[in-house]
Design a protein around this motif. Structure first.
Motif, mmCIF file in Angstrom:
data_model
loop_
_atom_site.group_PDB
_atom_site.id
_atom_site.type_symbol
_atom_site.label_atom_id
_atom_site.label_comp_id
_atom_site.label_asym_id
_atom_site.label_seq_id
_atom_site.Cartn_x
_atom_site.Cartn_y
_atom_site.Cartn_z
ATOM 1 N N ARG A 1 5.335 5.212 -6.850
ATOM 2 C CA ARG A 1 5.720 6.470 -7.549
ATOM 3 C C ARG A 1 7.546 6.329 -7.647
ATOM 4 O O ARG A 1 7.989 6.464 -9.060
ATOM 5 C CB ARG A 1 5.355 7.589 -6.859
ATOM 6 C CG ARG A 1 5.761 8.912 -7.493
ATOM 7 C CD ARG A 1 6.045 10.107 -6.615
ATOM 8 N NE ARG A 1 6.949 9.683 -5.429
ATOM 9 C CZ ARG A 1 7.130 10.457 -4.376
ATOM 10 N NH1 ARG A 1 6.172 11.575 -4.060
ATOM 11 N NH2 ARG A 1 8.115 10.039 -3.455
ATOM 12 N N GLU B 1 0.820 -1.442 -0.117
ATOM 13 C CA GLU B 1 -0.131 -0.122 0.061
ATOM 14 C C GLU B 1 0.762 1.212 0.266
ATOM 15 O O GLU B 1 0.416 2.418 -0.097
ATOM 16 C CB GLU B 1 -0.804 -0.052 1.255
ATOM 17 C CG GLU B 1 -0.413 0.263 2.650
ATOM 18 C CD GLU B 1 0.450 -0.994 3.155
ATOM 19 O OE1 GLU B 1 0.887 -0.691 4.304
ATOM 20 O OE2 GLU B 1 0.634 -1.992 2.416
ATOM 21 N N GLN B 2 2.279 1.250 -0.020
ATOM 22 C CA GLN B 2 2.932 2.358 0.234
ATOM 23 C C GLN B 2 2.988 2.898 -1.281
ATOM 24 O O GLN B 2 3.796 2.769 -2.120
ATOM 25 C CB GLN B 2 4.359 1.912 0.519
ATOM 26 C CG GLN B 2 4.508 1.501 2.096
ATOM 27 C CD GLN B 2 4.178 2.830 2.871
ATOM 28 O OE1 GLN B 2 5.147 3.870 2.626
ATOM 29 N NE2 GLN B 2 3.464 2.569 3.895
ATOM 30 N N THR B 3 2.123 4.122 -1.330
ATOM 31 C CA THR B 3 2.082 4.612 -2.816
ATOM 32 C C THR B 3 3.275 5.440 -3.229
ATOM 33 O O THR B 3 3.498 5.527 -4.349
ATOM 34 C CB THR B 3 0.816 5.816 -2.816
ATOM 35 O OG1 THR B 3 0.850 6.428 -1.842
ATOM 36 C CG2 THR B 3 -0.284 4.687 -2.759
ATOM 37 N N GLU B 4 4.014 5.996 -2.080
ATOM 38 C CA GLU B 4 5.357 6.842 -2.485
ATOM 39 C C GLU B 4 6.376 5.692 -3.198
ATOM 40 O O GLU B 4 6.891 6.046 -4.116
ATOM 41 C CB GLU B 4 5.760 7.452 -1.215
ATOM 42 C CG GLU B 4 5.096 8.629 -0.943
ATOM 43 C CD GLU B 4 5.720 9.391 0.395
ATOM 44 O OE1 GLU B 4 6.863 9.050 0.744
ATOM 45 O OE2 GLU B 4 5.172 10.285 0.671
ATOM 46 N N ASP C 1 -4.955 13.343 -5.586
ATOM 47 C CA ASP C 1 -4.662 14.712 -5.193
ATOM 48 C C ASP C 1 -3.456 14.770 -4.433
ATOM 49 O O ASP C 1 -3.266 15.842 -3.612
ATOM 50 C CB ASP C 1 -5.780 14.917 -4.022
ATOM 51 C CG ASP C 1 -7.210 14.996 -4.713
ATOM 52 O OD1 ASP C 1 -7.172 15.348 -5.899
ATOM 53 O OD2 ASP C 1 -8.062 14.468 -3.882
ATOM 54 N N ALA C 2 -2.406 14.051 -4.853
ATOM 55 C CA ALA C 2 -1.100 14.240 -4.287
ATOM 56 C C ALA C 2 -0.578 15.628 -4.645
ATOM 57 O O ALA C 2 -0.784 15.979 -5.333
ATOM 58 C CB ALA C 2 -0.239 12.991 -4.581
ATOM 59 N N ALA D 1 0.732 15.288 -8.094
ATOM 60 C CA ALA D 1 -0.096 14.595 -8.906
ATOM 61 C C ALA D 1 0.112 15.414 -10.374
ATOM 62 O O ALA D 1 0.295 14.675 -11.448
ATOM 63 C CB ALA D 1 -1.386 14.699 -8.627
ATOM 64 N N TYR E 1 -0.186 5.043 -9.288
ATOM 65 C CA TYR E 1 0.090 6.135 -8.048
ATOM 66 C C TYR E 1 -1.137 7.141 -8.299
ATOM 67 O O TYR E 1 -1.665 7.455 -7.253
ATOM 68 C CB TYR E 1 1.413 6.548 -8.684
ATOM 69 C CG TYR E 1 1.713 7.851 -7.383
ATOM 70 C CD1 TYR E 1 1.771 7.666 -6.220
ATOM 71 C CD2 TYR E 1 1.833 9.128 -8.126
ATOM 72 C CE1 TYR E 1 2.170 8.748 -5.186
ATOM 73 C CE2 TYR E 1 2.052 10.182 -7.228
ATOM 74 C CZ TYR E 1 2.116 9.930 -5.840
ATOM 75 O OH TYR E 1 2.509 10.990 -5.104
ATOM 76 N N LEU F 1 -4.481 5.863 -7.216
ATOM 77 C CA LEU F 1 -4.490 5.821 -5.763
ATOM 78 C C LEU F 1 -4.424 7.214 -4.833
ATOM 79 O O LEU F 1 -4.951 7.517 -3.811
ATOM 80 C CB LEU F 1 -3.477 4.900 -5.170
ATOM 81 C CG LEU F 1 -3.580 3.292 -5.730
ATOM 82 C CD1 LEU F 1 -2.357 2.526 -5.399
ATOM 83 C CD2 LEU F 1 -4.940 2.751 -4.808
ATOM 84 N N GLU F 2 -3.730 8.194 -5.700
ATOM 85 C CA GLU F 2 -3.325 9.369 -4.871
ATOM 86 C C GLU F 2 -3.631 10.462 -5.701
ATOM 87 O O GLU F 2 -2.762 11.394 -6.340
ATOM 88 C CB GLU F 2 -2.012 9.500 -4.657
ATOM 89 C CG GLU F 2 -1.346 8.355 -3.724
ATOM 90 C CD GLU F 2 -1.904 8.694 -1.991
ATOM 91 O OE1 GLU F 2 -2.514 9.691 -1.889
ATOM 92 O OE2 GLU F 2 -1.749 7.705 -1.218
#
Length: 282
Positions: free
Chosen positions: A232, A226-229, A260-261, A264, A254, A257-258
């Motif tokens: 990426r 689950e570690q989206t960083e 609004d990072a 992004a 990425y 899942l993210e």
């Protein structure tokens, strides 16, 4: 005695293990085996066991835990010469446990792991702390916890020094008692191993060794999918390696899942440059 037949886990099995079931030393050696395929895990298990065996009579004769750990620290850091690699802090060998045990040089987290493993074999529940900046260790004592700095010889740290160290990594804000107590919570094995791998990713990205950077990010995902960083970071490393299909897949996932990072928009531009479809904005 330590099991001289120590075996390493399989990467694909780690994500399903609970934090308290994740084997810290074998997984740290598994990380090292990526770089050193001929690594014999039993050899390093025996070396750490030898450190503990040398200390056993002395430590068992001491009643108080703080004095026990002081004896352990004296042997590791003064007699055996384990020390923080101040001259080459970003040498990747500082993160590989086989190199740390052989060279007796490391970074805060790898030295903490040696200190924790030897202490564990002597019955002391030394724990890691994912402190901002440098990794630390803690020992529960009657009046609270004794916090030590493995990168600097296992030196005990006062509350004032801990506040100052935290402040310099928290935008200048001094933590109150409650925040400091949270910062000093023990780190589970998964968090320790992921921090070790993030250190390696940072070192290899800085050196532009993108194959090793991609591997480090991939191993984080093996521990915690689950570690989206990390997803990426692996995608960006793949991009540098011209592994375009992998980069497209990771960066697309990425953004799903993210969406609004903070980065992004930048990642969407990378995807467009790769020829992928423009991801739907949210």
């Amino acid at each position: 005695m330590s099991d001289t037949r120590l075996t390493l886990p399989h990467w694909d099995a780690l994500a399903e293990l609970a934090d308290d079931a994740l084997p810290l030393l074998p997984t740290a050696l598994l990380i090292a085996r990526d770089e050193y395929p001929e690594l014999d895990p039993a050899r390093y298990d025996r070396l750490l066991q030898a450190h503990a065996d040398h200390l056993r009579v002395e430590v068992e004769a001491i009643a108080e835990w703080p004095l026990k750990v002081a004896a352990i620290n004296h042997h590791l850091f003064n007699e055996l010469g384990y020390s923080g690699n101040h001259d080459a802090y970003y040498d990747p060998r500082n993160s590989y446990l086989n190199e740390v045990v052989t060279r007796r040089l490391g970074n805060p987290i790898s030295l903490a792991l040696v200190q924790m493993e030897v202490s564990r074999r002597l019955g002391l529940p030394l724990e890691g702390i994912s402190f901002p900046g440098h990794f630390l260790v803690r020992l529960p004592v009657e009046e609270g916890v004794l916090v030590m700095d493995p990168f600097n010889g296992g030196r005990p740290l006062s509350v004032d020094e801990l506040r100052e160290r935290a402040r310099s990594n928290l935008g200048g804000e001094t933590p109150d008692d409650q925040v400091l107590a949270q910062i000093l919570d023990p780190a589970p094995a998964r968090a320790i191993l992921m921090r070790m791998l993030r250190n390696l990713y940072g070192v290899y990205a800085e050196r532009e060794e993108w194959d090793r950077a991609a591997r480090s990010a991939d191993r984080i995902l093996k521990l915690a999918p689950e570690q989206t960083e990390a997803l990426r970071d692996r995608g960006l490393a793949y991009l540098r390696l011209q592994h375009l299909a992998g980069a497209r897949a990771d960066l697309s996932q990425y953004l799903r899942l993210e969406p609004d990072a903070a980065d992004a928009a930048q990642m969407r531009e990378r995807l467009i440059d790769l020829g992928g479809e423009r991801p739907q904005l949210h």
